[in-house]
Write an enzyme that holds these catalytic residues in place. Structure first.
Site, PDB file in Angstrom:
ATOM      1  N   ARG A  46     119.374  79.439  20.752  1.00 19.09           N
ATOM      2  CA  ARG A  46     118.136  79.398  21.546  1.00 19.09           C
ATOM      3  C   ARG A  46     118.264  78.323  22.612  1.00 19.09           C
ATOM      4  O   ARG A  46     117.828  78.480  23.736  1.00 19.09           O
ATOM      5  CB  ARG A  46     116.898  79.153  20.672  1.00 19.09           C
ATOM      6  CG  ARG A  46     115.654  78.847  21.525  1.00 19.09           C
ATOM      7  CD  ARG A  46     114.315  79.049  20.826  1.00 19.09           C
ATOM      8  NE  ARG A  46     114.291  78.626  19.438  1.00 19.09           N
ATOM      9  CZ  ARG A  46     114.312  77.347  19.027  1.00 19.09           C
ATOM     10  NH1 ARG A  46     114.362  76.354  19.895  1.00 19.09           N
ATOM     11  NH2 ARG A  46     114.296  77.068  17.746  1.00 19.09           N
ATOM     12  N   TYR A  98     102.924  91.353  42.085  1.00 15.70           N
ATOM     13  CA  TYR A  98     103.347  92.221  40.988  1.00 15.70           C
ATOM     14  C   TYR A  98     102.246  92.262  39.923  1.00 15.70           C
ATOM     15  O   TYR A  98     101.731  91.214  39.518  1.00 15.70           O
ATOM     16  CB  TYR A  98     104.661  91.685  40.391  1.00 15.70           C
ATOM     17  CG  TYR A  98     105.144  92.469  39.201  1.00 15.70           C
ATOM     18  CD1 TYR A  98     105.602  93.770  39.347  1.00 15.70           C
ATOM     19  CD2 TYR A  98     105.124  91.907  37.931  1.00 15.70           C
ATOM     20  CE1 TYR A  98     106.034  94.496  38.253  1.00 15.70           C
ATOM     21  CE2 TYR A  98     105.566  92.629  36.831  1.00 15.70           C
ATOM     22  CZ  TYR A  98     106.015  93.921  37.000  1.00 15.70           C
ATOM     23  OH  TYR A  98     106.437  94.637  35.916  1.00 15.70           O
ATOM     24  N   ASP A 168     108.870  84.430  43.987  1.00 16.44           N
ATOM     25  CA  ASP A 168     109.453  85.551  43.262  1.00 16.44           C
ATOM     26  C   ASP A 168     110.325  86.302  44.270  1.00 16.44           C
ATOM     27  O   ASP A 168     109.814  86.967  45.174  1.00 16.44           O
ATOM     28  CB  ASP A 168     108.322  86.438  42.709  1.00 16.44           C
ATOM     29  CG  ASP A 168     108.844  87.620  41.895  1.00 16.44           C
ATOM     30  OD1 ASP A 168     109.993  88.037  42.124  1.00 16.44           O
ATOM     31  OD2 ASP A 168     108.092  88.123  41.039  1.00 16.44           O
ATOM     32  N   LYS A 193     115.985  94.038  37.908  1.00 16.92           N
ATOM     33  CA  LYS A 193     115.975  94.865  39.111  1.00 16.92           C
ATOM     34  C   LYS A 193     117.340  94.786  39.809  1.00 16.92           C
ATOM     35  O   LYS A 193     118.319  95.198  39.235  1.00 16.92           O
ATOM     36  CB  LYS A 193     114.817  94.435  40.005  1.00 16.92           C
ATOM     37  CG  LYS A 193     113.482  94.242  39.242  1.00 16.92           C
ATOM     38  CD  LYS A 193     112.916  95.519  38.659  1.00 16.92           C
ATOM     39  CE  LYS A 193     111.792  95.285  37.658  1.00 16.92           C
ATOM     40  NZ  LYS A 193     110.693  94.440  38.142  1.00 16.92           N
TER      41      LYS A 193
HETATM   42  C1  PLP Z   1     109.601  93.760  37.604  1.00 15.10           C
HETATM   43  C2  PLP Z   1     109.075  92.578  38.312  1.00 15.10           C
HETATM   44  C3  PLP Z   1     108.655  91.446  37.597  1.00 15.10           C
HETATM   45  C4  PLP Z   1     108.652  91.395  36.085  1.00 15.10           C
HETATM   46  O1  PLP Z   1     109.937  91.372  35.569  1.00 15.10           O
HETATM   47  P1  PLP Z   1     110.315  91.976  34.110  1.00 15.10           P
HETATM   48  O2  PLP Z   1     111.784  91.800  34.061  1.00 15.10           O
HETATM   49  O3  PLP Z   1     109.864  93.397  34.100  1.00 15.10           O
HETATM   50  O4  PLP Z   1     109.577  91.163  33.104  1.00 15.10           O
HETATM   51  C5  PLP Z   1     108.205  90.358  38.325  1.00 15.10           C
HETATM   52  N1  PLP Z   1     108.149  90.374  39.658  1.00 15.10           N
HETATM   53  C6  PLP Z   1     108.542  91.453  40.388  1.00 15.10           C
HETATM   54  C7  PLP Z   1     108.464  91.420  41.877  1.00 15.10           C
HETATM   55  C8  PLP Z   1     109.003  92.588  39.732  1.00 15.10           C
HETATM   56  O5  PLP Z   1     109.376  93.661  40.444  1.00 15.10           O
END
Ligand code: PLP
Length: 390
Positions: A46, A98, A168, A193
């Site tokens: 962890r 998001y 982000d 992504k």
């Molecule tokens: C998918 C996404 C998230 C969340 O990420 P997860 O891996 O699904 O928890 C956060 N911000 C953006 C812009 C996203 O496309």
């Protein structure tokens, strides 16, 4: 090291035990100590794991930073960053956000006494007006989802005036946008992504070049424990090695499709920062080195049923998520943004006719043929409905 060299080499030293060229999947929860507290820097997975560490070093390097902390999802990374705050602290957040991030802020962190103000981050006066003495964090997403609005990161960092700015960077990826170089302090990704890039692993990362912030994020990572397993860390690391190649193809295909859609009469609007008529095209050229692989468009005429349109597509799968090598189509109104009340959605431009594409790296001619086929078929349906007595 330049970007593509970092993607291949940063954090990827041969395995010290065996010389394995590729970082092994250290599928272990614990490490044998030679005496109490005497070990090779690894005590419990962890806290630290060699496979995860290699991923953290690789991704930090790609953002031009020293420190990265990997998480089991993008939301776990976001959650760790918000956990740096305390009850009574205030956060200024971009309003095109998001949905999962909005849910985490409004339904979890508000209960713990954090306060959030959502503002249109393209309106700098509104951002200034939202700042309070208790403001500790600015949270922004650029380009935004699903309308591909851009936020001027350097301008927001200036308004923040030393307060922490977190970006982000999931949509742009470090290949096209480097928020830390523009004055941000923390970058968060859903590595699910583009960074993973193959729709086969869920993960997240929080990256900073500030040693004190890193210390706090690391503490959260270990204290709350939202870490990825070694298998997932390894898959993400393998995906990230080809990020530059994939992003170039994603952006090339997205530009071709955006121009194709923009030229059609049956398409009312196209949202893509690479089109000259995008309201922030100039900012995109300044702030990004490419326009990415995401675009949205609105069909002219009566809104269609997303599944009907998608059913006529061969290569675009109707699915949430984005950033994989395969093309996806999504109906934000009823899928990713379905939890937002219809009136709020419409006001923000997320109409029933809006469709979002995650443009993959297939041959663009196949993608164009696929889309034009579905658009022609739709015209056919409408004509026959108009002439049909029933
Ligand atoms: C998918 C996404 C998230 C969340 O990420 P997860 O891996 O699904 O928890 C956060 N911000 C953006 C812009 C996203 O496309």
């Amino acid at each position: 090291m330049r970007f593509q060299t970092k993607a291949i080499h940063a954090g990827q030293e041969p395995d010290p035990a065996t010389g394995a060229t590729i970082v092994p999947i250290y599928q272990t929860s614990t490490y044998t100590q030679t005496a109490v507290g005497e070990h090779k820097g690894f005590d419990y997975s962890r806290t630290i794991n060699p496979t995860r560490l290699a991923l953290e070093r690789q991704l930090a390097a790609l953002e031009g930073a020293r420190y990265g902390s990997a998480f089991s999802s993008g939301m776990a990374a976001t959650s760790a960053v918000l956990s740096l705050l305390s009850a009574g602290d205030h956060v200024v957040v971009g309003d095109d956000l998001y949905g999962g991030t909005y849910r985490l802020f409004s339904r979890v962190f508000e209960r713990f006494g954090l306060e959030f103000t959502y503002v249109d981050m393209t309106d700098h006066d509104a951002v200034r007006a939202a700042v309070r003495p208790a403001t500790k964090l600015f949270w922004l997403e650029t380009p935004s989802n699903p309308l591909l609005k851009l936020v001027d990161i350097a301008a927001i960092a200036e308004i923040a005036d030393g307060r922490t700015v977190a970006v982000d960077n999931t949509f742009a990826t470090p290949y096209f946008q480097q928020p830390l170089a523009l004055g941000a302090h923390i970058v968060v990704h859903s590595t699910t992504k583009y960074i993973g890039g193959h729709s086969d692993v869920v993960g997240g990362v929080a990256i900073t070049d500030d040693a004190a912030l890193h210390e706090q994020i690391r503490f959260q990572q270990n204290a709350a424990g939202g870490v990825p397993g070694p298998q997932d860390a390894w898959l993400t690391m393998r995906g990230a090695k080809t990020l530059a190649l994939r992003m170039r193809e994603h952006a090339r295909n997205a530009q071709i499709i955006a121009e194709f859609l923009a030229a059609r009469d049956d398409v009312a609007r196209v949202y893509y920062p690479g089109l000259p008529d995008h309201p922030q095209h100039e900012l995109a050229k300044r702030q990004m080195s490419g326009f990415g692989g995401m675009l949205s468009f609105e069909l002219a005429g009566p809104p269609l049923r997303a599944h009907e349109f998608a059913a006529r597509l061969r290569y675009f799968s109707l699915a949430e998520s984005l950033g994989g090598v395969e093309s996806l189509i999504c109906h934000p109104g009823r899928m990713t943004h379905g939890s937002i009340p219809a009136s709020v959605r419409e006001r923000r431009g997320i109409t029933d006719g809006l469709l979002r594409l995650s443009v993959g790296i297939e041959d663009p001619q196949d993608l164009l043929a696929d889309l034009s086929g579905a658009l022609e078929a739709r015209a056919g349906i409408r004509d026959s409905e108009l002439t049909s007595p029933v």
